[in-house]
Motif scaffolding. Structure first.
Motif, PDB file in Angstrom:
ATOM      1  N   LYS A  33       6.800  10.040   8.000  1.00  0.00           N
ATOM      2  CA  LYS A  33       6.633   9.196   8.964  1.00  0.00           C
ATOM      3  C   LYS A  33       5.773   7.908   8.925  1.00  0.00           C
ATOM      4  N   THR A  34       4.573   8.109   8.078  1.00  0.00           N
ATOM      5  CA  THR A  34       3.626   7.128   7.467  1.00  0.00           C
ATOM      6  C   THR A  34       4.208   5.879   6.888  1.00  0.00           C
ATOM      7  N   ARG A  35       4.029   4.772   7.588  1.00  0.00           N
ATOM      8  CA  ARG A  35       4.762   3.472   6.933  1.00  0.00           C
ATOM      9  C   ARG A  35       3.377   2.673   6.700  1.00  0.00           C
ATOM     10  N   LEU A  36       3.774   1.963   5.297  1.00  0.00           N
ATOM     11  CA  LEU A  36       2.298   0.973   5.189  1.00  0.00           C
ATOM     12  C   LEU A  36       3.103  -0.445   4.708  1.00  0.00           C
ATOM     13  N   LEU A  37       2.794  -1.424   5.267  1.00  0.00           N
ATOM     14  CA  LEU A  37       3.177  -2.724   5.151  1.00  0.00           C
ATOM     15  C   LEU A  37       1.821  -3.465   4.548  1.00  0.00           C
ATOM     16  N   PHE A  38       2.038  -3.951   3.437  1.00  0.00           N
ATOM     17  CA  PHE A  38       0.998  -4.668   2.637  1.00  0.00           C
ATOM     18  C   PHE A  38       1.299  -6.242   2.675  1.00  0.00           C
ATOM     19  N   VAL A  39       0.474  -6.950   3.226  1.00  0.00           N
ATOM     20  CA  VAL A  39       0.770  -8.680   3.349  1.00  0.00           C
ATOM     21  C   VAL A  39      -0.222  -9.339   2.451  1.00  0.00           C
ATOM     22  N   PHE A  40       0.294 -10.092   1.528  1.00  0.00           N
ATOM     23  CA  PHE A  40      -0.613 -10.675   0.786  1.00  0.00           C
ATOM     24  C   PHE A  40      -0.533 -12.385   1.075  1.00  0.00           C
ATOM     25  N   MET A  41      -1.648 -12.874   1.557  1.00  0.00           N
ATOM     26  CA  MET A  41      -2.149 -14.258   1.931  1.00  0.00           C
ATOM     27  C   MET A  41      -2.212 -15.070   0.633  1.00  0.00           C
ATOM     28  N   ARG A  42      -1.181 -15.560   0.196  1.00  0.00           N
ATOM     29  CA  ARG A  42      -1.345 -16.239  -1.088  1.00  0.00           C
ATOM     30  C   ARG A  42      -2.026 -17.853  -0.888  1.00  0.00           C
ATOM     31  N   SER A 143       5.112   6.410  -6.684  1.00  0.00           N
ATOM     32  CA  SER A 143       5.381   7.400  -7.648  1.00  0.00           C
ATOM     33  C   SER A 143       4.575   8.759  -7.408  1.00  0.00           C
ATOM     34  N   THR A 144       3.386   8.431  -6.921  1.00  0.00           N
ATOM     35  CA  THR A 144       2.558   9.643  -6.524  1.00  0.00           C
ATOM     36  C   THR A 144       2.804  10.243  -5.286  1.00  0.00           C
ATOM     37  N   LEU A 145       3.698   9.709  -4.447  1.00  0.00           N
ATOM     38  CA  LEU A 145       4.052  10.547  -3.409  1.00  0.00           C
ATOM     39  C   LEU A 145       5.390  11.304  -3.406  1.00  0.00           C
ATOM     40  N   ASN A 146       5.998  10.800  -4.422  1.00  0.00           N
ATOM     41  CA  ASN A 146       7.200  11.383  -4.946  1.00  0.00           C
ATOM     42  C   ASN A 146       8.323  10.845  -3.734  1.00  0.00           C
ATOM     43  N   ALA A 147       9.731  11.130  -4.337  1.00  0.00           N
ATOM     44  CA  ALA A 147      10.800  10.437  -3.650  1.00  0.00           C
ATOM     45  C   ALA A 147      11.056  10.623  -2.191  1.00  0.00           C
ATOM     46  N   ASP A 148      10.522  12.011  -1.896  1.00  0.00           N
ATOM     47  CA  ASP A 148      10.704  12.565  -0.417  1.00  0.00           C
ATOM     48  C   ASP A 148       9.834  11.874   0.673  1.00  0.00           C
ATOM     49  N   ARG A 149       8.784  11.263   0.040  1.00  0.00           N
ATOM     50  CA  ARG A 149       7.686  10.941   0.860  1.00  0.00           C
ATOM     51  C   ARG A 149       7.605   9.308   0.807  1.00  0.00           C
ATOM     52  N   ALA A 150       8.197   8.644   0.048  1.00  0.00           N
ATOM     53  CA  ALA A 150       8.115   7.212  -0.345  1.00  0.00           C
ATOM     54  C   ALA A 150       9.429   6.454  -0.482  1.00  0.00           C
ATOM     55  N   SER A 151       9.596   5.508   0.149  1.00  0.00           N
ATOM     56  CA  SER A 151      10.955   4.630   0.323  1.00  0.00           C
ATOM     57  C   SER A 151      10.129   3.075   0.015  1.00  0.00           C
ATOM     58  N   ALA A 152      10.292   2.626  -1.160  1.00  0.00           N
ATOM     59  CA  ALA A 152       9.487   1.536  -1.212  1.00  0.00           C
ATOM     60  C   ALA A 152      10.328   0.354  -1.311  1.00  0.00           C
ATOM     61  N   ILE A 153      10.082  -1.001  -0.893  1.00  0.00           N
ATOM     62  CA  ILE A 153      10.968  -2.236  -1.019  1.00  0.00           C
ATOM     63  C   ILE A 153       9.813  -3.328  -0.940  1.00  0.00           C
ATOM     64  N   SER A 154      10.285  -4.621  -1.652  1.00  0.00           N
ATOM     65  CA  SER A 154       9.498  -5.684  -1.466  1.00  0.00           C
ATOM     66  C   SER A 154      10.363  -6.992  -0.864  1.00  0.00           C
ATOM     67  N   PHE A 155       9.931  -7.437   0.115  1.00  0.00           N
ATOM     68  CA  PHE A 155      10.591  -8.393   1.044  1.00  0.00           C
ATOM     69  C   PHE A 155      10.081  -9.728   0.486  1.00  0.00           C
ATOM     70  N   TYR A 249      12.790   2.423   5.284  1.00  0.00           N
ATOM     71  CA  TYR A 249      11.632   2.059   4.269  1.00  0.00           C
ATOM     72  C   TYR A 249      10.254   2.558   4.947  1.00  0.00           C
ATOM     73  N   ASN A 250       9.351   3.012   4.040  1.00  0.00           N
ATOM     74  CA  ASN A 250       7.941   3.358   4.278  1.00  0.00           C
ATOM     75  C   ASN A 250       6.776   2.744   3.711  1.00  0.00           C
ATOM     76  N   ILE A 251       7.331   1.946   2.731  1.00  0.00           N
ATOM     77  CA  ILE A 251       6.054   1.135   1.865  1.00  0.00           C
ATOM     78  C   ILE A 251       6.960  -0.113   1.834  1.00  0.00           C
ATOM     79  N   GLY A 252       6.009  -1.141   2.342  1.00  0.00           N
ATOM     80  CA  GLY A 252       6.865  -2.514   2.078  1.00  0.00           C
ATOM     81  C   GLY A 252       5.657  -3.540   1.867  1.00  0.00           C
TER      82      GLY A 252
END
Length: 394
Positions: A33-42, A143-155, A249-252
């Motif tokens: 259930k843990t979700r991570l959104l990484f926001v980069f202020m370029r 990759s470290t979290l494995n497929a059952d724990r990570a579903s990543a996407i870049s917006f 998705y849980n990593i964005g």
């Protein structure tokens, strides 16, 4: 379909397909259930205008035109105040204990180059060793979290360096969502062309990603036709991201540009204030849109570097070094300023011009992700090549 039209369609589709390849298991809701959104202020934002050092008289001496008066800032603690434009967005979340700030954060990269420093952060690798420019740290995390724990996407329009690596990660920009250039019939024709080739799976999954995004956005598009949507810019984009991250998705990752303020950045009002206002409203909108899932979500907001402590001759600021990171979420240890700090006066500036970096980002993120995902020391070292440092952010 004419050959010229088909070639144009293929070109349009390939932009999506090249980055939208993904493993089939990502369509299922991830176990974590843990979700991570990484926001980069370029662009290297002026963190000194976000988290104002109100206890430093030197700050007011060297910023005669762009300093924000102490009386105008929003209360944080005895040393810091928040930019007033965030009164209705970030400050209420801070008071609710859902926002923390880490000043004097950043990388050891001293190039002060936008591109070089952004690359350094996105790679998450040591500067004094050979670096792999095909391996970003969010990809290594997934990759470290494995497929059952990570579903990543870049917006984003293109797959950023931070998401590149051995795990295939899709990307799709949500700044503007319009009817696809390739309709369903044309998509079937293109898929048929790739059938029984090595690209067949990537082509099919690329169209599935596109169709899934359009399905999620269809309600919003219908509302827009009724003039129901009044949000704009990043707020609208952030709310779209939340809709996708709630159950897919849980990593964005998303980036926001426009922070390079060499000229006329303003103070309590002006250009930078408008940018902060838009970002703050977007992040608050994301939190609201996540609903009950906000308690399991962490948003990290970073920039490649801070800016000079003194204002320049154009009432702006130039490329600096240390900056301020934000960490937000329903369960973060917020309502306070974290990490090692130093009183901001002329003798404590790095190279007599910038914030020093006292909270190195790889160690900080290693400690944060270790707490979020239960990573052991070896896994943190695999992702960042160093030990994690727990700042008590979650």
């Amino acid at each position: 379909m004419k050959r010229r039209t088909l070639l144009k369609s293929l070109a349009a589709a390939s932009a999506t397909l090249s980055a939208s390849s993904m493993a089939g298991q990502l369509w299922a809701a991830p176990a974590s259930k843990t979700r991570l959104l990484f926001v980069f202020m370029r662009g290297g934002y002026d963190a000194t205008s976000l988290l104002v050092p109100v206890s430093s008289q030197y700050y007011y001496q060297v910023r005669p035109n762009i300093a924000i008066p102490k009386t105008a800032t929003l209360p944080i603690d005895a040393d810091w105040g928040l930019h007033p434009v965030l009164a209705d967005s970030i400050h209420p979340l801070f008071n609710a204990g859902q926002v923390a700030f880490v000043p004097f954060a950043g990388t050891e990269d001293l190039s002060r180059s936008h591109f070089e420093t952004q690359d350094s952060i996105e790679l998450g690798q040591a500067l004094d060793r050979t670096r792999d420019y095909r391996s970003g740290f969010l990809n290594r995390l997934a990759s470290t979290l494995n497929a059952d724990r990570a579903s990543a996407i870049s917006f984003t329009d293109q797959l950023p360096l931070i998401m590149q690596g051995g795990l295939q990660v899709p990307n799709t920009a949500l700044r503007s969502v319009a009817k696809p250039a390739v309709d369903a019939r044309q998509a079937k024709m293109i898929a048929a062309m790739y059938e029984h080739t090595t690209l067949a799976q990537q082509v099919n999954e690329g169209f599935e990603v596109r169709d899934d995004v359009m399905k999620k956005m269809s309600g919003e598009m219908l509302a827009a036709n009724r003039n129901a949507v009044s949000t704009k810019g990043f707020e609208l984009e952030a709310r779209r991201i939340a809709k996708l991250m709630k159950d897919k998705y849980n990593i964005g990752f998303v980036d926001v540009g426009g922070w390079d303020t060499h000229v006329g950045q303003g103070n309590a009002t002006g250009y930078l204030a408008s940018r902060l206002d838009e970002l703050g409203r977007g992040l608050a909108g994301f939190a609201q849109e996540m609903g009950p899932d906000w308690k399991d979500t962490v948003v990290v907001v970073v920039s490649e570097f801070g800016r000079t402590f003194r204002e320049n001759g154009n009432r702006g600021t130039d490329h600096g070094h240390g900056t301020v990171y934000w960490v937000m979420g329903g369960s973060v240890n917020g309502g306070k300023v974290h990490g090692e700090q130093v009183r901001l006066e002329q003798p404590t500036l790095f190279q007599n011009r910038d914030y020093p970096v006292l909270n190195e980002y790889r160690a900080m993120f290693g400690g944060l992700l270790s707490r979020m995902y239960g990573l052991n020391a070896g896994q943190v070292a695999t992702i960042f090549g160093t030990k994690g440092r727990d700042l008590g952010l979650v």
